[in-house]
Design a protein around this motif. Sequence first.
Motif, PDB file in Angstrom:
ATOM      1  N   ILE A 243      -0.619  -7.759  -5.826  1.00  9.10           N
ATOM      2  CA  ILE A 243      -0.028  -8.407  -7.004  1.00  9.10           C
ATOM      3  C   ILE A 243      -1.118  -8.958  -7.907  1.00  9.10           C
ATOM      4  CG2 ILE A 243       1.414 -10.342  -7.768  1.00  9.10           C
ATOM      5  CD1 ILE A 243       2.972  -9.975  -5.109  1.00  9.10           C
ATOM      6  N   TYR A 255       5.794 -15.036  -5.425  1.00 12.02           N
ATOM      7  CA  TYR A 255       5.849 -14.207  -4.217  1.00 12.02           C
ATOM      8  C   TYR A 255       5.412 -15.020  -3.002  1.00 12.02           C
ATOM      9  CZ  TYR A 255       5.668 -10.032  -1.310  1.00 12.02           C
ATOM     10  OH  TYR A 255       5.904  -9.110  -0.321  1.00 12.02           O
ATOM     11  N   LEU A 339      13.552 -11.841  -3.810  1.00 13.24           N
ATOM     12  CA  LEU A 339      12.451 -11.530  -2.891  1.00 13.24           C
ATOM     13  C   LEU A 339      12.766 -12.027  -1.480  1.00 13.24           C
ATOM     14  CD1 LEU A 339       9.419 -12.552  -5.160  1.00 13.24           C
ATOM     15  CD2 LEU A 339      10.299 -10.248  -4.763  1.00 13.24           C
ATOM     16  N   CYS A 384       3.470  -0.396  -1.900  1.00 16.01           N
ATOM     17  CA  CYS A 384       3.302  -1.583  -2.762  1.00 16.01           C
ATOM     18  C   CYS A 384       2.524  -1.233  -4.025  1.00 16.01           C
ATOM     19  CB  CYS A 384       2.592  -2.694  -1.989  1.00 16.01           C
ATOM     20  SG  CYS A 384       3.598  -3.478  -0.694  1.00 16.01           S
ATOM     21  N   LEU A 393       7.389  -7.601  -8.688  1.00 11.28           N
ATOM     22  CA  LEU A 393       7.400  -8.262  -7.385  1.00 11.28           C
ATOM     23  C   LEU A 393       8.458  -7.687  -6.456  1.00 11.28           C
ATOM     24  CD1 LEU A 393       6.922 -12.011  -8.414  1.00 11.28           C
ATOM     25  CD2 LEU A 393       5.191 -10.290  -7.866  1.00 11.28           C
ATOM     26  N   ALA A 397       8.000  -6.252  -2.627  1.00 16.34           N
ATOM     27  CA  ALA A 397       8.814  -6.701  -1.495  1.00 16.34           C
ATOM     28  C   ALA A 397       9.459  -5.517  -0.779  1.00 16.34           C
ATOM     29  CB  ALA A 397       9.881  -7.679  -1.962  1.00 16.34           C
TER      30      ALA A 397
END
Length: 420
Positions: A243, A255, A339, A384, A393, A397
């Motif tokens: 991220i 997050y 999330l 990811c 985000l 996740a």
Amino acid sequence: MFGSATRVIARAVTLAVAFFLVPFMLRHLGEYHYGIWTLAATFLGYYGLADFGLGSAVSRFASRALGKNDDTDFNKIVSTSLHILVVIGGVVLLLAVGAGFLVRLLTEDPERGRLFFWIIIILGVNMAAQAPLRSFTGLLTSHLRYDILSLSQIFQVIVRAGLIYVFFSRGYGLLTLVLISAGMDISVGIIRAIFSFLIHPGLRFRRADISRGRAREMFGYGFYTMVAQGSDLLRFRIAPFIISAFRGAALVAPYGVAMHLEESVSKLVIAIVSVLSPVFSRYEGSGDNKAMRRLFLLSTRVSTYISVLLGGMMIILGHAFLQRWLKNTDVTVAQIYTLVIILVGAAMTGGAQHPSVNFLYGTSRHKFYAGINIVQGVITIGLCAALVVPFGLIGVAIGTAAPAVIVRLGVHPLYVCRAL
């Protein structure tokens, strides 16, 4: 049962303190610096790799020695590991100093360069000190003294929170937070070392007790432990770095909050059932395979019930909880709740399977666990990285949760049941 109870109490205290501390830190640090702290805390989780898995090897083989009533072998195991880990700690410290200067040179902003430099140095000192101190944690685990481990954790959590409150109220910031956290880690390690000598009065650290055979055995076990731990970090703790690289450090903060709530579920389950590894080792040492099977089945049922209960409560009540918990911060509750649903759903499957992880470690069958974790870790990184740009985000996740669910429900149980 008493060991599990004290670990649950320790986790409850940790959660209660975090309930007040996380919003307090968000308000005082801001999203950017809280994101940096999340990255630093994630990096701090990697200190477990600095001992090359020897800390867990001490627990494994010392437990087996206690099962055989072999005090001589017990002292060889602990002495050999401590001498090796002192050397490893020195090497880690040198590497941390080098990394600190390198990051400072590569950072364009001089002020941020100094901040990153001191964060890396402090974390490096912590990692270097933790390496030999983990021998004593392994010793206490082999004696099933989870009460001491848990009480020292409670002490750490409460004192750390108090120091953070005092210094933040006086205007101190991120660097002080890192220094407090590292100082408490080292202090608790020293406390556990003192108790180790009280619990095992015959404990000796002599050069004559250093055994090359035991060193090879522990390194063989520890290697796969290190691989498994490293891949665990890839599976669950690589997301903040991805991220930060693609979206910036500020987005790490929301997050990080969701990840904190997910860990609240998984770590509470672990606190209840992770006392089992040395018990499996003792049963193996005494040759009682039937007892191992009974323990595995019972603990799996218990961990499944608890995982579903805690995870379900987090999902059902999570949005209302987040609205009240984070009402004085700038983070978006709806985004964090989404999330939480994804990450906690995956944590429920992992928590249900945790007794099988204890069995693999307790009987030196964790080579499989290390291998499957590497595969999952590589897939997690790929997913990811591929999903963070188009989906943000939520994509990260999903990239973290999907491989975890598939492996824990579709692959892991087959191997463990066959081994049993």
